[in-house]
Design an enzyme around this catalytic site. Structure first.
Site, mmCIF file in Angstrom:
data_model
loop_
_atom_site.group_PDB
_atom_site.id
_atom_site.type_symbol
_atom_site.label_atom_id
_atom_site.label_comp_id
_atom_site.label_asym_id
_atom_site.label_seq_id
_atom_site.Cartn_x
_atom_site.Cartn_y
_atom_site.Cartn_z
ATOM 1 N N LYS A 1 -23.931 32.260 -12.681
ATOM 2 C CA LYS A 1 -24.176 30.814 -12.606
ATOM 3 C C LYS A 1 -24.316 30.468 -11.134
ATOM 4 C CE LYS A 1 -20.153 30.168 -14.791
ATOM 5 N NZ LYS A 1 -20.498 29.241 -15.852
ATOM 6 N N ARG A 2 -24.675 29.215 -10.839
ATOM 7 C CA ARG A 2 -24.721 28.824 -9.435
ATOM 8 C C ARG A 2 -23.343 29.005 -8.805
ATOM 9 N NH1 ARG A 2 -29.464 26.610 -7.116
ATOM 10 N NH2 ARG A 2 -28.130 26.380 -5.307
ATOM 11 N N LYS B 1 -25.150 31.018 -24.155
ATOM 12 C CA LYS B 1 -26.010 32.218 -24.190
ATOM 13 C C LYS B 1 -25.157 33.466 -24.399
ATOM 14 C CE LYS B 1 -29.014 29.671 -21.178
ATOM 15 N NZ LYS B 1 -29.229 29.298 -19.763
ATOM 16 N N HIS C 1 -25.603 14.357 -15.930
ATOM 17 C CA HIS C 1 -25.267 15.789 -15.964
ATOM 18 C C HIS C 1 -24.089 16.183 -15.092
ATOM 19 C CE1 HIS C 1 -28.867 17.251 -18.160
ATOM 20 N NE2 HIS C 1 -29.444 16.196 -17.617
ATOM 21 N N LYS D 1 -16.746 25.929 -9.911
ATOM 22 C CA LYS D 1 -16.954 26.970 -10.929
ATOM 23 C C LYS D 1 -15.976 28.135 -10.744
ATOM 24 C CE LYS D 1 -21.875 25.807 -11.427
ATOM 25 N NZ LYS D 1 -22.068 25.391 -12.832
ATOM 26 N N THR E 1 -24.243 25.947 -20.009
ATOM 27 C CA THR E 1 -25.132 26.428 -21.073
ATOM 28 C C THR E 1 -25.116 27.949 -21.102
ATOM 29 O OG1 THR E 1 -26.914 26.051 -19.487
ATOM 30 C CG2 THR E 1 -26.715 24.479 -21.288
HETATM 31 C C1 26V Z 1 -25.510 18.909 -7.880
HETATM 32 C C2 26V Z 1 -25.026 18.966 -6.601
HETATM 33 C C3 26V Z 1 -25.893 18.559 -5.501
HETATM 34 C C4 26V Z 1 -25.143 18.300 -4.234
HETATM 35 C C5 26V Z 1 -24.111 19.343 -3.972
HETATM 36 C C6 26V Z 1 -23.134 19.483 -5.070
HETATM 37 C C7 26V Z 1 -23.733 19.432 -6.400
HETATM 38 C C8 26V Z 1 -23.007 19.842 -7.470
HETATM 39 C C9 26V Z 1 -23.506 19.791 -8.724
HETATM 40 C C10 26V Z 1 -24.753 19.319 -8.925
HETATM 41 C C11 26V Z 1 -25.191 19.287 -10.329
HETATM 42 C C12 26V Z 1 -26.525 18.737 -10.568
HETATM 43 C C13 26V Z 1 -26.705 18.441 -11.978
HETATM 44 C C14 26V Z 1 -26.602 19.662 -12.847
HETATM 45 O O1 26V Z 1 -27.326 20.622 -12.704
HETATM 46 N N1 26V Z 1 -25.683 19.611 -13.775
HETATM 47 C C15 26V Z 1 -25.520 20.654 -14.758
HETATM 48 O O2 26V Z 1 -26.271 20.277 -15.897
HETATM 49 C C16 26V Z 1 -26.186 21.230 -16.938
HETATM 50 C C17 26V Z 1 -27.106 20.784 -18.029
HETATM 51 O O3 26V Z 1 -26.640 19.606 -18.585
HETATM 52 C C18 26V Z 1 -24.745 21.367 -17.399
HETATM 53 O O4 26V Z 1 -24.693 22.370 -18.389
HETATM 54 C C19 26V Z 1 -23.856 21.748 -16.235
HETATM 55 O O5 26V Z 1 -22.504 21.769 -16.643
HETATM 56 C C20 26V Z 1 -24.049 20.772 -15.100
HETATM 57 O O6 26V Z 1 -23.341 21.185 -13.944
#
Ligand code: 26V
Length: 805
Positions: A535-536, A647, A347, A541, A643
């Protein structure tokens, strides 16, 4: 009890009195919610039992979706919709003077996830059940879901989330199915009676995993699948050590989602959670399989295990452990079965998000699992050596264990038969760049599965007015076959339809405006463009790009009284990870800008900024239907899919976005005239990253608009913010603007001007809106899940759908 209104009312009133011991007039909305919830769960239970019986007796292959996050949001409304009992319940309650919407608002969001990844898992659960696929979710029952966000003086403050506080009507505790999960201790080898080398785990500290099952109701079908969430509890074994410490440490395992892992203790807890999920889930999966009395070598024909990102990747060594130590298969055979059974979704390509665990923590916590990972690594490195003799660097880069760290993504790539990205571009980047080394060895394993969203929650449930309009125009087959939304394109030049569409959007804007006034005491102009970024909060982003554009608009209006763009309301919603200092500063900046521009009488008819606190699924359901502009402005190549973009599209908003993630596929479907694309391409971004050549200070020096806005971060322009935004200023100028905010600024401003101009032609705008809705069917998670089912899991529908009249 849901067959007709009168029956429902009678049942509801009698249950209400019996279960809360109050007269109807004395009951609270909370009481009423619980009673209705319990009635619905009872109603579901017949089909739930039946579905389980079918799954137990069928030969059909089952899929298990392991995920550390499930971001379900509220459950009741979705169940009512899928069961088709909405009219009876709504009308019955209305007779009693109760509004169903108000009742539903008593349900806390089930927020066992952070963002995209967890919400995707929730959409997938809805699609699996609705498509009659035998799909089981496996997760953790965190006591506290994602924190509750309050904004105090513009700053994010986190409060623990308490979704279990008033009891959960949707879960069923199944203590008889509890599983022991061992940690620590040591591994002993011994020779068994047949002279075979065996291993046993000694002196472990076990904890108990107790399942809580949540029914997952399919739309217009009898299928009711199960989401099984594991709760950590002290095991029922004699314990000699410090019992209080043991109890505390045990309960911690299912206390919080993503404990802070800055310290070793936090890392151990995270790893414990991951093994806890995997051990308990695999135990229960294998129990069901064993009841079918098949040869264990047949496992991949009956069971598919999917790992949602790397958090459940220990499923690989755990399945190996079961096959080697319990089933006593030879390594090669066990390995083959494991790889054939498990599949993996990636992801993110952000390096800081790729999980690595220090060996010094991993090995003592999970001694037997570590031995197996070591063996997997050794065998893999040996293969690499044969394939690439002498290429030490390559082998070091690809090893599963290197520099005293276990690389979870490498384990996933090596130990599964399928690795998929979540949008076309993302998968290409995995293949060509981030995971190119692995792609070279296992090209057949890589595949794309573009994400999707459940149109049931994100259109039918959250936007009933639009749902009604669509159905009036093209009938209701699209509800079970979302690509049929395409038929709406016939209406894109139909003046009456466009007018209706505008009316629906307007009504939804009125509702959101009420929510904004209630939460933020800000009055927004209903004729302004509702421009939304929810979004987060993350640097990639680029909420900052949005803010700098707002600052520029404000500056220009102050400077030039003749410059008055079409009024806009910029709406933000975002949670920042509690330890993410920079992200929290961006939240403060948004609120600071809001304070300034909202209170300036010379501009505030044209410009409003709203930060809605505590962005979550239930709030999102109020926002998307009212949005007109969808901000999808990540640095190209960084957003795996997104996603939220889907929406917005499904609710008729027009996207302003970069060619990133699934935006690319939205662009392909709606065409260039119905989307606003700007900024660098992923190729350009990656070229800069590989070859250098970007100097953010040049943009700062040469672009007056940038110069002014960036200076305002630090020059006292915002009262009482001395030094507060230095970190943002530094990220742009000292650290050379890693996410190319300044590089894309000009392109963004110009494209925002196009947005404003396009809005002047309301008919043309509405037409584009129709094209977006009409092409959103592809992004239903039913399509995504069908692709997973056909290409990766090889599972087929089991129950035949019963279409209710
Ligand atoms: C995790 C972390 C954790 C440490 C700090 C920085 C950081 C940055 C990003 C993430 C992402 C974790 C995985 C995630 O949630 N990915 C998201 O997955 C969605 C579903 O597939 C996708 O639509 C998003 O683009 C993607 O960011």
């Amino acid at each position: 009890m849901f067959d007709n209104k009168e029956q429902f009312k009678k049942a509801f009133l009698s249950k209400l009195e019996m279960s809360v011991g109050k007269s109807f007039e004395e009951t609270s909305p909370q009481d009423q919610y619980h009673v209705l919830g319990n009635m619905i769960r009872e109603y579901i239970s017949t089909n739930w039992i039946k579905t389980n019986q079918v799954y137990h007796s069928t030969e059909a292959k089952q899929v298990y979706y392991l995920s550390i996050e499930f971001l379900l949001g509220r459950i009741m409304g979705s169940n009512i919709l899928n069961l088709g009992i909405g009219d009876v319940v709504e009308e019955g309650l209305r007779d009693l003077g109760i509004s169903l919407d108000d009742l539903e608002s008593n349900e806390p969001d089930s927020a066992l996830g952070n963002g995209g990844l967890g919400r995707l898992a929730a959409c997938f659960m809805d699609s699996l059940a609705s498509l009659d696929l035998p799909g089981h979710g496996c997760g953790i029952r965190y006591k506290h879901g994602l924190f509750e966000q309050k904004i105090v003086n513009g700053v994010q403050v986190e409060y623990p989330e308490l979704w279990l506080q008033n009891g959960q009507v949707w879960e069923v505790r199944k203590s008889d199915l509890s599983v022991e999960v061992p940690f620590w201790g040591k591994v002993e080898s011994f020779e068994d009676e047949q002279g075979r080398l065996r291993f046993r785990h000694r002196d472990a500290e076990p904890i108990m995993a107790v399942p809580y099952d949540i029914p997952v109701v399919g739309y217009q079908t009898e299928t009711v699948n199960t989401l099984r969430l594991w709760n950590a509890e002290p095991a029922n074994v004699p314990f000699h050590d410090d019992i209080m410490r043991y109890k505390r440490e045990t309960e911690m395992v299912s206390e919080f989602l993503y404990p802070d892992d800055a310290e070793d203790s936090g890392k151990i807890l995270r790893l414990k959670q991951q093994y806890f999920l995997v051990r308990a889930s695999l135990n229960s999966i294998l129990n069901s399989f064993r009841k079918k009395q098949k040869d264990i070598r047949e496992l991949p024909n009956y069971v598919s295990i999917h790992i949602n990102d790397t958090h459940p990747v220990l499923a690989i060594p755990e399945l190996m452990r079961i096959l080697l130590d319990e089933e006593m298969l030879p390594w090669e055979e066990a390995w083959d079965i494991t790889v054939q059974t498990i599949s993996y979704t990636n992801h993110t390509t952000l390096s800081e998000a790729l999980e690595k665990w220090p060996v010094r923590l991993f090995q003592p916590l999970l001694p037997r699992i570590y031995m197996i990972v070591e063996e997997i690594n050794e065998r893999f490195c040996k293969e690499l050596w044969e394939r690439y003799p002498g290429q030490w660097q390559r082998i070091e880069d690809m090893a599963i264990i290197a520099h005293d760290q276990v690389k979870m993504a490498h384990l996933a790539l090596v130990g599964t038969h399928s690795t998929n990205g979540v949008a076309y571009l993302h998968t290409e980047i995995l293949k060509k760049r981030e995971m190119n080394n692995f792609y070279e060895i296992f090209p057949e394993r890589f595949n794309n599965k573009t994400n999707g969203i459940t149109h049931r929650r994100w259109l039918m449930k959250s936007n009933p007015a639009l749902t009604g309009l669509i159905t009036e125009s093209i009938g209701d087959k699209w509800k079970v076959e979302p690509p049929l939304l395409k038929e709406l394109e016939h209406y894109k030049d139909d003046a009456a339809f466009l007018e209706q569409l505008e009316k629906v959007k307007h009504e939804n804007k009125v509702k959101l405006a009420e929510r904004i006034f209630q939460q933020n005491q800000i009055k927004v102009n209903l004729d302004s463009i509702f421009d939304v970024q929810v979004k987060r909060l993350h640097a990639y982003k680029r909420q900052l790009l949005n803010v700098l554009h707002i600052m520029y608009l404000y500056n220009r209006m102050k400077e030039d009284p003749s410059f008055r763009p079409h009024p806009r309301t910029f709406i933000f919603g975002a949670k920042a990870s509690p330890g993410y200092y920079y992200a929290k500063k961006i939240i403060k900046l948004i609120n600071t800008v809001a304070e300034k521009v909202n209170n300036d009488k010379t501009t505030n008819d044209y410009l409003k900024v709203v930060f809605l606190e505590n962005y979550r699924v239930s709030l999102a359901e109020e926002i998307f239907p009212a949005a007109e502009v969808s901000e999808q402005i990540s640095t190209a190549s960084k957003e795996a899919s997104g996603t939220g973009n889907m929406k917005f599209m499904m609710n008729g908003a027009l996207t302003i976005g970069t060619m990133d993630g699934a935006n690319v596929e939205i662009f392909e479907r709606v065409g260039k005239d119905n989307i606003f694309i700007f900024g660098m391409t992923s190729e350009e971004v990656m070229n800069y990253q590989a070859n250098g050549g970007y100097h953010s200070s040049e943009y700062y020096m040469l672009d007056r608009r940038i110069h002014e806005a960036v200076n305002q971060l630090v020059n006292g322009f915002f009262p009482n913010t001395n030094g507060m935004f230095d970190v943002i200023y530094d990220s742009l100028l000292i650290e050379n603007d890693q996410y190319f905010v300044l590089r894309d600024f000009d392109s963004y401003v110009k494209t925002q001007e196009k947005v404003s101009n396009a809005y002047q032609d309301k008919k043309g705008w509405n037409k584009s809106s129709v094209v977006n809705i009409a092409n959103s069917g592809f992004f239903s998670s039913d399509r995504t899940i069908t692709e997973y089912a056909n290409d990766i899991w090889h599972v087929k529908p089991v129950n035949s759908p019963i279409i209710k009249a």
